[in-house]
Design an enzyme around this catalytic site. Structure first.
Site, short mmCIF file in Angstrom:
data_model
loop_
_atom_site.label_atom_id
_atom_site.label_comp_id
_atom_site.label_asym_id
_atom_site.label_seq_id
_atom_site.Cartn_x
_atom_site.Cartn_y
_atom_site.Cartn_z
N GLU A 22 -18.06 -1.29 -25.76
CA GLU A 22 -18.26 -2.24 -24.84
C GLU A 22 -17.18 -0.70 -23.69
OE1 GLU A 22 -16.18 -6.01 -21.76
OE2 GLU A 22 -15.60 -5.19 -23.37
N LYS A 44 -14.96 1.99 -22.09
CA LYS A 44 -13.16 0.86 -22.30
C LYS A 44 -12.63 1.53 -20.88
CE LYS A 44 -8.75 3.11 -24.58
NZ LYS A 44 -8.06 3.07 -23.52
N ASP A 98 -10.03 2.89 -17.76
CA ASP A 98 -9.00 2.90 -17.80
C ASP A 98 -7.63 2.80 -17.23
OD1 ASP A 98 -6.76 5.01 -18.25
OD2 ASP A 98 -7.91 6.21 -17.58
N TYR A 154 -11.65 -9.59 -22.17
CA TYR A 154 -12.60 -8.82 -23.21
C TYR A 154 -12.20 -9.50 -24.39
CZ TYR A 154 -8.55 -5.15 -22.52
OH TYR A 154 -8.31 -5.47 -22.74
N LYS A 202 -12.95 8.09 -27.79
CA LYS A 202 -12.13 8.88 -26.48
C LYS A 202 -12.96 10.23 -25.79
CE LYS A 202 -8.21 8.44 -24.25
NZ LYS A 202 -7.11 7.28 -24.10
N CYS A 241 -0.79 27.06 14.68
CA CYS A 241 -1.80 26.22 14.22
C CYS A 241 -3.67 27.00 13.60
CB CYS A 241 -2.64 25.19 14.71
SG CYS A 241 -3.63 24.26 15.19
N CYS A 276 -5.86 26.17 17.85
CA CYS A 276 -5.46 26.82 18.87
C CYS A 276 -3.96 27.37 19.19
CB CYS A 276 -4.76 25.08 19.45
SG CYS A 276 -3.42 24.66 19.07
N CYS A 290 0.79 20.47 13.50
CA CYS A 290 0.04 21.40 14.95
C CYS A 290 0.91 20.61 15.99
CB CYS A 290 -1.37 21.47 14.87
SG CYS A 290 -1.94 22.22 17.00
N CYS A 339 -4.65 20.26 20.91
CA CYS A 339 -5.02 21.00 19.87
C CYS A 339 -6.84 20.66 20.27
CB CYS A 339 -4.42 21.07 18.74
SG CYS A 339 -5.38 21.97 17.54
S1 IVH Z 1 -10.47 -4.16 -26.73
C1 IVH Z 1 -6.73 -5.32 -30.30
N1 IVH Z 1 -12.13 -3.34 -25.31
O1 IVH Z 1 -7.18 -0.18 -24.27
C2 IVH Z 1 -6.54 -5.19 -28.63
N2 IVH Z 1 -9.40 -3.07 -25.02
O2 IVH Z 1 -6.94 2.11 -26.08
C3 IVH Z 1 -8.83 -5.00 -28.19
N3 IVH Z 1 -8.75 -1.61 -23.25
O3 IVH Z 1 -5.01 -1.66 -25.91
C4 IVH Z 1 -8.66 -3.91 -27.20
N4 IVH Z 1 -11.11 -1.01 -22.60
O4 IVH Z 1 -5.90 -1.96 -23.09
C5 IVH Z 1 -10.93 -3.56 -25.02
N5 IVH Z 1 -13.46 -3.25 -23.58
C6 IVH Z 1 -12.12 -3.00 -23.54
C7 IVH Z 1 -11.40 -1.97 -23.18
C8 IVH Z 1 -9.72 -2.54 -23.58
C9 IVH Z 1 -9.56 -1.08 -22.47
C10 IVH Z 1 -7.42 -0.70 -23.61
C11 IVH Z 1 -6.23 -2.40 -24.24
C12 IVH Z 1 -6.80 -1.26 -25.55
C13 IVH Z 1 -6.20 0.25 -25.21
C14 IVH Z 1 -6.27 0.55 -26.34
#
Ligand code: IVH
Length: 674
Positions: free
Chosen positions: A115, A117, A119, A226, A314, A408, A411, A426, A431
């Site tokens: 899945e 990840k 941010d 999740y 990552k 500016c 003008c 300005c 202007c």
């Molecule tokens: S599974 C035991 N799935 O990334 C934790 N985590 O850097 C199982 N995160 O702690 C996490 N997207 O907060 C999972 N699709 C995803 C995620 C995800 C973001 C976060 C989560 C985790 C952190 C680790």
């Protein structure tokens, strides 16, 4: 029924309606009512709950708009620690993770679920008997912060689950903000002279950790789940089942997961997301690979920090070195001088980047950015090009610190920096750059909707001194327009027609169009409703100030902007000219208190043809009396208005025993109420 009973019923009705409309809006993308009508309904429910706190329920949609600010966050201990994930920084590390899984489990190719990840900010939600009762951030993994009230403002997070589960359910996921909304949020912050969020994660975290939930409510946060805690108690045996269950309960999931049965499949998924992430609405910083089978997971266990059954791959950070060829300074609608780095074009996170906003002198000084420097650029939140730092080894000996101009660039008027503000402005309100931007905004769709009047034509009109301000638009003639470059007679006539039509735009559109600082579309709408005429809003009086003070979401900054705008002599003169041109300054319709309207809360469904009016006209009459119309009959429908040749709604109404009105009875009722 006593009054409290009546209000309780009304509150229940409003809650159901609001929840239904929110679903139509957020989940099905097919709203039946306008945002404004939604706000009217929520206001009514807020009023009831404020007067009678006993009627507040934990799942009331009023929590979505945010409660009272708090002093600080209460710490909460997580029943099960919130773990982190180990990282794989390259494909080899991922391969060895998969190999280890295979060895430990003694399975040649263990099944995993991948899945993206997100941010964002890790979050834990607790539902008791199907109702959301609390939520907390990860904190240090053992102890987090209670952000319940702020979470309730996230509209995609259900306050009540689809199933009335018995007992406690804990689910976990991520709170985030769409890249587009992050960019918009930063634009607004920049305009208001506030510090910018570095990326969507910071924006989401900052919004979630707001002490004032009302502010959180204005940020478009999203949540994706999740994880279910103690899934075995629900008979769940795999990650795939977790997703299914979450979905069934009405909890939002990303829906981008893929089941993989080999390293090759995992790598293909990785390849796909390495590219796809750039046009994905959410900021992703990798891919999470999790063992699917929960009993296999149990066998592997966890280290102190992270489970052994999952890993986060990552994405390598996308950064490039490039040259700053020049720094260009532009002037916006409010007169702010914005420096932009003109870069040697580079491929970055999916697009070619040639410009990066440098914001202001302080930012330039902080990073010591100079023309001719080689700089490292990236996209903040994968979307906004940003200069991270200068490669000082490559700096030329003769380079000089960069200073924004003292005048500016458009003008030549003096550029000034107000105390406490980062922006240089300005000082000339007429202007041409400010004037042009102001006129383009005035003509924009959400404002006066003058189609055809784009920035190129506005620039020509201003440069050739045919127009100096928005009021001049209303004395434009066809000959002037035709004399512009690339302007045919037809386009010129269309623009004139659109200008004429704009005179009838709503008061809210006009207030928005005036381009008053800190007053956007939504505030303009609220001001129009509250003041009902432009003159009432423009009047500098204690009464105006009092009314503003009493409005939700209007603080001293907006009040001051309004006052500055309406007391400025040029603006006063311009408003008089708009009045003479015949622009609508009033909110249509008489002042009404919705609660007092005779059909307030009544729901009508229309079917068949009417002879004395069209169905649209009938709907308008119903709405004018406070009623609502809907397209489907349910037990909650109060009346079905039936014309000739009715459809299936008629038979459904009969089946459900909903009162039926024929046209004559409807007209009688209208006459009675007239
Ligand atoms: S599974 C035991 N799935 O990334 C934790 N985590 O850097 C199982 N995160 O702690 C996490 N997207 O907060 C999972 N699709 C995803 C995620 C995800 C973001 C976060 C989560 C985790 C952190 C680790």
């Amino acid at each position: 029924m006593d009054k409290l009973e009546v209000l309780k019923k009304r509150a229940e009705f409003l809650r159901e309606e609001l929840t239904r409309h929110a679903q139509l809006y957020y989940e099905q993308d097919s709203p039946e009512i306008s945002d404004f009508q939604y706000d009217v309904l929520i206001r009514e429910l807020q009023d009831i709950e404020q007067k009678y706190p006993v009627l507040v329920t934990p799942d009331s949609p009023t929590h979505r708009v945010g409660g009272a600010p708090r002093e600080g966050f209460v710490k909460v201990k997580h029943k099960n620690p919130m773990m982190s994930l180990d990282n794989a920084l390259n494909r080899d590390e991922l391969a060895s993770f998969y190999e280890k899984l295979s060895k430990s489990l003694e399975i040649r190719a263990p099944q995993v679920v991948c899945e993206p990840k997100i941010d964002g900010v890790a979050i834990s939600l607790i539902y008791q008997d199907g109702v959301f009762i609390s939520g907390a951030t990860r904190g240090n993994g053992r102890i987090g912060e209670d952000v319940t009230e702020n979470l309730k403002t996230i509209r995609t997070m259900p306050l009540r689950l689809n199933e009335a589960l018995n007992g406690r359910l804990e689910v976990r996921g991520e709170v985030c903000i769409d890249k587009d909304d992050f960019a918009l949020l930063n634009d607004r912050r920049e305009e208001a002279g506030e510090t910018l969020f570095a990326n969507p994660r910071n924006a989401a975290a900052g919004s979630l950790r707001q002490l004032n939930p009302k502010i959180t409510a204005t940020r478009k946060l999203n949540i994706y789940l999740y994880q279910i805690i103690e899934p075995e108690k629900q008979g769940i045996t795999s990650q795939n089942e977790i997703f299914k269950r979450l979905k069934k309960l009405g909890l939002p999931v990303q829906g981008e997961e893929r089941t993989c049965n080999s390293l090759e499949e995992i790598l293909l998924y990785l390849d796909f997301w390495t590219k796809k992430r750039f046009d994905h609405p959410i900021d992703t910083d990798g891919v999470v690979v999790k063992l699917d089978d929960l009993s296999q997971r149990a066998g592997l266990g966890s280290t102190a920090k992270a489970p052994r059954w999952a890993i986060a791959f990552k994405f390598p950070p996308e950064e490039k070195l490039t040259l700053i060829k020049d720094i260009e300074v532009t002037v916006g609608r409010t007169g702010t001088l914005t420096p932009t780095a003109i870069l040697e074009p580079v491929h970055l996170s999916g697009t070619i980047v040639q410009r990066a906003n440098l914001h202001n002198q302080d930012e330039i000084d902080r990073k010591d950015i100079r023309i001719g420097d080689m700089v490292i650029v990236h996209k903040a939140g994968e979307i906004i090009p940003e200069v991270i730092s200068v490669d000082l080894n490559k700096r030329k000996n003769d380079s000089k610190p960069y200073r924004l101009p003292e005048t500016c660039p458009v003008c030549d008027a003096r550029a000034v920096r107000l105390p406490g503000e980062a922006a240089l402005k300005c000082s000339n309100t007429s202007c041409p750059a400010q004037v042009k931007e102001g006129i383009v905004h005035f003509a924009s769709r959400q404002a006066m909707d003058i189609r055809g009047l784009g920035d190129k034509i506005v620039a020509q009109l201003v440069d050739s001194k045919r127009i100096k301000n928005i009021a001049d638009l209303y004395s434009l003639d066809i000959l002037t327009l035709i004399s512009m470059d690339r302007m045919g007679k037809k386009l010129a006539q269309n623009i004139l027609d659109a200008i004429e039509k704009s005179k009838k735009r709503s008061l809210a559109s006009l207030i928005n169009a005036l381009g008053i600082r800190n007053v956007g579309e939504k505030t303009a709408q609220e001001l129009a409703e509250r003041f009902r005429t432009l003159d009432a809003l423009a009047k500098s009086s204690i009464e105006t100030e009092y009314k503003l003070e009493m409005m939700d979401g209007i603080g001293p900054i907006i009040t001051k902007s309004l006052n500055t705008f309406f007391t400025e002599p040029h603006n006063k003169a311009m408003i008089e000219r708009l009045r003479i041109a015949g622009i609508n300054f009033e909110l249509e319709g008489p002042a009404t208190n919705k609660e007092e309207l005779p059909w307030n809360g009544f729901k009508f469904v229309l079917t068949g043809e009417l002879s004395s009016m069209t169905r649209t006209e009938a709907s308008e009459k119903i709405k004018a009396l406070g009623g609502q119309t809907s397209s489907s009959v349910s037990k909650k429908t109060n009346f079905v208005l039936v014309g000739t040749n009715p459809g299936s709604k008629y038979s459904k109404a009969q089946k459900l025993g909903v009162p039926i009105l024929d046209e004559e009875a409807f007209l009688d009722k209208l006459n009675e109420l007239a």
